[in-house]
Scaffold this active site. Sequence first.
Site, PDB file in Angstrom:
ATOM      1  CD  GLU A   1      -2.690   1.318   2.489  1.00  0.00           C
ATOM      2  OE1 GLU A   1      -3.262   2.389   2.761  1.00  0.00           O
ATOM      3  OE2 GLU A   1      -2.796   0.293   3.186  1.00  0.00           O
TER       4      GLU A   1
ATOM      5  CG  HIS B   1      -4.247   7.585  -0.081  1.00  0.00           C
ATOM      6  ND1 HIS B   1      -4.168   6.218  -0.014  1.00  0.00           N
ATOM      7  CD2 HIS B   1      -4.171   8.037   1.202  1.00  0.00           C
ATOM      8  CE1 HIS B   1      -4.071   5.844   1.254  1.00  0.00           C
ATOM      9  NE2 HIS B   1      -4.072   6.935   2.013  1.00  0.00           N
TER      10      HIS B   1
ATOM     11  CE  LYS C   1      -4.170 -17.939  13.380  1.00  0.00           C
ATOM     12  NZ  LYS C   1      -3.703 -18.505  14.654  1.00  0.00           N
TER      13      LYS C   1
ATOM     14  CG  ASP D   1      -0.655 -16.485  12.560  1.00  0.00           C
ATOM     15  OD1 ASP D   1      -1.022 -16.171  11.408  1.00  0.00           O
ATOM     16  OD2 ASP D   1      -1.142 -17.447  13.184  1.00  0.00           O
TER      17      ASP D   1
END
Length: 604
Positions: free
Chosen positions: A283, A589, A415, A491
């Site tokens: 990004e 952006h 998670k 992770d």
Amino acid sequence: MDVRRRSEKPAYPTKEFAAGEKPLKPHKQQQEQDNSLLIASDALPLPLYLTNGLFFTMFFSVMYYLLSRWREKIRNSTPLHVVTFSELVAIASLIASVIYLLGFFGIGFVQSFVSRDNNDECWDEEDENDEQFLLEEDSRRGPATTLGCTAVPPPPALQIVPMVPPQPSKVAAMSEKPAPLVTPAASEEDEEIIKSVVQGKMPSYSLESKLGDCKRAASIRKEALQRITGKSLEGLPLEGFDYESILGQCCEMPIGYVQIPVGIAGPLLLDGREYSVPMATTEGCLVASTNRGCKAIYASGGATSVLLRDGMTRAPCVRFGTAKRAAELKFFVEDPVKFETLAAVFNQSSRFARLQRIQCAIAGKNLYMRFVCSTGDAMGMNMVSKGVQNVLDYLQNEYPDMDVIGISGNFCSDKKPAAVNWIEGRGKSVVCEAIITEEVVKKVLKTEVAALVELNMLKNLTGSAMAGALGGFNAHASNIVSAVYIATGQDPAQNIESSHCITMMEAVNDGKDLHVSVTMPSIEVGTVGGGTQLASQSACLNLLGVKGANREVPGSNARLLATIVAGSVLAGELSLMSAISAGQLVKSHMKYNRSTKDVTKASS
């Protein structure tokens, strides 16, 4: 140089060659003799349907007779080892019929595969030897007497044409499949393995164990996948990665690796120390924005952090016959004396695991026990799971009617966004704060203190509440957490609960300066195990000074990494909120996060 054109290979090996073709070489004559395989039916002069019917009838009739005799002996209490002459004949007939049936069907079935594989190998060997034979023959001026063959002139109708490399078929050209990714020295052997994988004869997951070469296995698997799917994987790199390092611990059935650029934000001045924060992301503007936040924090004297809690969790689910029995176990576990016993059992699983507390919740006759323990410098999921299993085995003896439904009952919660993590915490709970001076807010962040405070209240607090957010009272904490996690071998899936964050902004010092803080109750990180041992991720951990385990103070490296993550989130929140407040978000952006080429295409 004259080169002979090799005649096309017949569909199956034959015993004789037509007149005019080149004679067989000695090794091929032996090969042709070996291809004349015998089958079991060649030894019998009778028709197959008669012999098969005879032995099938013999097998079933004799079997029925022996079973009947066996039943009579059992009823009459006669020893089974006492047999009559008729029974001996029946046993001999049974053995003969079994031998025949196994010989006829079993050997024939095996030979059908053996002969097919042998024929394929023979043709591959013949192709290789033919090419070598042609090259050697062309380099000689005299006849090929050294091969033990009589020179036979080519037939008149056989044209002499130069050999050219085989051209790809139209089907292959249309599918755009790249050439096999194999080394020239092992191309023939690897080609056979690739064909076996494509045809399903060899499981793809077994390549590493059978070949003993992880990189070669990945190369063969990648080529086989291209042929099966018809899709090119040319852009997926294979070279430059140590596939031995991921065997059995990081990734199964690899075909390459994905390249993610790593940027550096910083220096981040946190607790009096400077850190260059690695961020792996695709990004645009993310690293630049975080870097600006680090600059603002540095210019204002740095940030400070506090570790509130440190404990990984695992919550098994057990069931009883009644809710009363489930409550009895709850009281047993929560008893301080009994807890000491359970802690001793739990701590046997590892020299770093230390049970801190057990939080229980009842749903009917089901009991959920949330174990919380410290895990040293490891993230600790495997460590806590092993300790929980030890405790469950112990409780099984005390409560034999306890039924273990699962070692994870989602009361952990791993998670998944969950209120229990937001309230109780999981992993490392950290709060990080900084005071940004008015001058820095205006010159570096290009905004005003009052505007930031108002935006934070209406966006991060009120707006998130209107959306029903669970732990999402921030601007983009997940952006920074994910980037740092990928760079340091954490992770990525645990980004869900690790990104739980509430961002607070208040005006201080008579409204001139800005107090900004982030509170993150469940940062799940480790500096040993998992992806942290890979070369690239290990280098990023080394950059932060938290590589591996801390031998002097176990767990301090993982705790330091958690505070660095929180400090990086603080910088990212500060910069993004400033950009939104100043109306620069879209402009920045469009400059850093969008390709000029794409904009041109969209406008044309």
